[in-house]
Design a protein around this motif. Structure first.
Motif, PDB file in Angstrom:
ATOM      1  N   VAL A  75       0.736  -1.408   0.356  1.00 48.72           N
ATOM      2  CA  VAL A  75       0.042  -0.038   0.141  1.00 48.72           C
ATOM      3  C   VAL A  75       0.910   1.090   0.165  1.00 48.72           C
ATOM      4  O   VAL A  75       0.605   2.394  -0.817  1.00 48.72           O
ATOM      5  N   ALA A  76       1.978   1.250   0.891  1.00 52.42           N
ATOM      6  CA  ALA A  76       2.872   2.480   0.938  1.00 52.42           C
ATOM      7  C   ALA A  76       3.602   2.635  -0.370  1.00 52.42           C
ATOM      8  O   ALA A  76       3.574   3.951  -0.763  1.00 52.42           O
ATOM      9  N   ALA A  77       3.942   1.452  -1.067  1.00 53.19           N
ATOM     10  CA  ALA A  77       4.555   1.800  -2.356  1.00 53.19           C
ATOM     11  C   ALA A  77       3.785   2.162  -3.419  1.00 53.19           C
ATOM     12  O   ALA A  77       4.007   2.956  -4.341  1.00 53.19           O
ATOM     13  N   PHE A  78       2.512   1.819  -3.391  1.00 53.43           N
ATOM     14  CA  PHE A  78       1.511   2.164  -4.437  1.00 53.43           C
ATOM     15  C   PHE A  78       1.216   3.623  -4.245  1.00 53.43           C
ATOM     16  O   PHE A  78       1.164   4.398  -5.378  1.00 53.43           O
ATOM     17  N   CYS A  79       1.172   4.263  -3.032  1.00 49.83           N
ATOM     18  CA  CYS A  79       1.069   5.569  -2.722  1.00 49.83           C
ATOM     19  C   CYS A  79       2.371   6.291  -3.113  1.00 49.83           C
ATOM     20  O   CYS A  79       1.903   7.464  -3.837  1.00 49.83           O
TER      21      CYS A  79
ATOM     22  N   PHE B 102       6.058  10.392  -3.074  1.00 53.17           N
ATOM     23  CA  PHE B 102       6.469  10.467  -1.608  1.00 53.17           C
ATOM     24  C   PHE B 102       5.552   9.489  -0.819  1.00 53.17           C
ATOM     25  O   PHE B 102       4.419   9.020  -1.433  1.00 53.17           O
ATOM     26  N   ALA B 103       5.696   9.726   0.388  1.00 52.26           N
ATOM     27  CA  ALA B 103       4.745   9.332   1.393  1.00 52.26           C
ATOM     28  C   ALA B 103       4.712   7.704   1.767  1.00 52.26           C
ATOM     29  O   ALA B 103       4.127   6.962   2.300  1.00 52.26           O
TER      30      ALA B 103
ATOM     31  N   MET C 122      14.957   1.629   4.542  1.00 52.61           N
ATOM     32  CA  MET C 122      15.403   0.958   3.339  1.00 52.61           C
ATOM     33  C   MET C 122      14.407   0.653   2.260  1.00 52.61           C
ATOM     34  O   MET C 122      14.730   0.591   1.197  1.00 52.61           O
ATOM     35  N   GLY C 123      13.342   0.363   2.598  1.00 46.53           N
ATOM     36  CA  GLY C 123      12.199   0.097   1.524  1.00 46.53           C
ATOM     37  C   GLY C 123      12.079   1.363   0.787  1.00 46.53           C
ATOM     38  O   GLY C 123      11.938   1.407  -0.635  1.00 46.53           O
ATOM     39  N   SER C 124      11.656   2.565   1.321  1.00 44.60           N
ATOM     40  CA  SER C 124      11.716   3.734   0.840  1.00 44.60           C
ATOM     41  C   SER C 124      12.799   4.017  -0.461  1.00 44.60           C
ATOM     42  O   SER C 124      12.576   4.346  -1.254  1.00 44.60           O
ATOM     43  N   PHE C 125      14.050   3.877   0.079  1.00 44.68           N
ATOM     44  CA  PHE C 125      15.245   4.040  -0.885  1.00 44.68           C
ATOM     45  C   PHE C 125      15.269   3.057  -1.918  1.00 44.68           C
ATOM     46  O   PHE C 125      15.388   3.616  -3.073  1.00 44.68           O
TER      47      PHE C 125
ATOM     48  N   GLY D 274       9.726  13.271   3.062  1.00 47.57           N
ATOM     49  CA  GLY D 274       8.941  13.899   1.921  1.00 47.57           C
ATOM     50  C   GLY D 274       7.629  14.739   2.180  1.00 47.57           C
ATOM     51  O   GLY D 274       7.214  15.492   1.281  1.00 47.57           O
ATOM     52  N   ALA D 275       7.166  14.713   3.265  1.00 49.42           N
ATOM     53  CA  ALA D 275       5.844  15.525   3.537  1.00 49.42           C
ATOM     54  C   ALA D 275       6.000  16.726   3.434  1.00 49.42           C
ATOM     55  O   ALA D 275       5.081  17.709   2.680  1.00 49.42           O
ATOM     56  N   LEU D 276       7.037  17.551   4.023  1.00 52.18           N
ATOM     57  CA  LEU D 276       7.163  19.276   4.056  1.00 52.18           C
ATOM     58  C   LEU D 276       7.526  19.438   2.734  1.00 52.18           C
ATOM     59  O   LEU D 276       6.829  20.489   2.330  1.00 52.18           O
ATOM     60  N   PRO D 277       8.350  18.785   1.783  1.00 48.50           N
ATOM     61  CA  PRO D 277       8.537  19.419   0.482  1.00 48.50           C
ATOM     62  C   PRO D 277       7.282  19.173  -0.346  1.00 48.50           C
ATOM     63  O   PRO D 277       6.928  20.011  -1.267  1.00 48.50           O
ATOM     64  N   GLY D 278       6.675  17.998  -0.083  1.00 51.05           N
ATOM     65  CA  GLY D 278       5.135  17.886  -0.656  1.00 51.05           C
ATOM     66  C   GLY D 278       4.441  19.031  -0.468  1.00 51.05           C
ATOM     67  O   GLY D 278       3.651  19.770  -1.574  1.00 51.05           O
ATOM     68  N   MET D 279       4.102  19.228   0.719  1.00 51.59           N
ATOM     69  CA  MET D 279       3.327  20.570   1.025  1.00 51.59           C
ATOM     70  C   MET D 279       3.949  21.863   0.658  1.00 51.59           C
ATOM     71  O   MET D 279       2.990  22.664   0.016  1.00 51.59           O
TER      72      MET D 279
END
Length: 242
Positions: A13-17, A23-24, A48-51, A149-154
């Motif tokens: 789910v996280a990777a799909f988003c 990001f996220a 690690m997963g995000s990277f 990623g959240a603050l740069p996304g905002m």
């Protein structure tokens, strides 16, 4: 075995988003996994997963990268990383993450309400100094748990960037920051055998989620992308508050 299956589902789910918005991954994953795993295990698994998954998708946004802005973000975010890791290891980081969560919830709810009322989105003129402040705060959050990623996304939404420009900053910035965060987590002793095994077990689900998310991103119109971005900011904020 059950723990690995739940982890894989959460990472899918996280990777799909992340595939849709750039990001996220960490924020969505943390919202699902912190109810299952302790923070000291969740942080290295998600970083690690995000990277890994964000690196796989870099080719899709390479030509949209604003290199001067990206270098500025990375330069000013780096000093925040060791501070964030120190906070994670020595003091309760909950008040800081909760404050960021509240900011994301208020901002995204306000922007979604404006869309519902058909009001134009307000725009804020950025600049090097503002970029530096956002980047530094993102670095601190990256050290705490990979929340880069959240603050740069905002910030991208507040300036009205299109989906390619937004993703052209978010994705390579996240990859660079996660690459820098990993050694700090390793030095802090967070890479346990359990964390490494859980990451390897969830990798196929991560890759599948990212590929499906990328396919959705290419089909989203600009307005649809902004709705996804704001919804993920709202979800990210709520995950930091829960």
């Amino acid at each position: 075995m059950t723990e690995a299956l739940i982890l894989s589902a959460a990472c899918f789910v996280a990777a799909f988003c992340a595939g849709m918005a750039g990001f996220a991954f960490v924020l969505v994953g943390a919202g699902l996994l912190l109810h299952l795993l302790p923070p000291a295990t969740t942080a290295p698994v998600l970083v690690m997963g995000s990277f890994l998954v964000q690196s796989l998708a870099l080719r899709a946004v390479w030509r949209h990268v604003d290199w001067p802005r990206l270098r500025r973000f990375v330069l000013f975010a780096v000093p925040g990383l060791p501070l964030g890791v120190w906070l994670l290891a020595t003091v309760p980081a909950r008040p800081m993450t909760a404050g960021v969560g509240a900011l994301l919830v208020v901002y995204s709810a306000w922007m979604l309400a404006r869309i519902g009322l058909r009001l134009p989105a307000p725009r804020v003129a950025g600049g090097p100094a503002a970029d530096a402040g956002v980047a530094l705060a993102s670095g601190v959050l990256g050290g705490i748990g990979g929340y880069v990623g959240a603050l740069p996304g905002m910030w991208a939404d507040l300036q009205g960037w299109d989906k390619e420009a937004t993703r052209g900053l978010l994705q390579p910035f996240i990859v660079a920051m996660q690459a820098l965060t990993l050694p700090f987590l390793a030095l802090g002793g967070f890479f346990t055998r359990e964390a490494l095994w859980l990451t390897a077990a969830a990798l196929p689900a991560m890759v599948a989620g990212m590929l499906l998310g990328l396919a959705a991103f290419h089909r989203l119109p600009q307005g649809g992308f902004r709705l996804v971005l704001l919804a993920l900011l709202l979800l990210s904020g709520l995950s930091l508050l829960v």
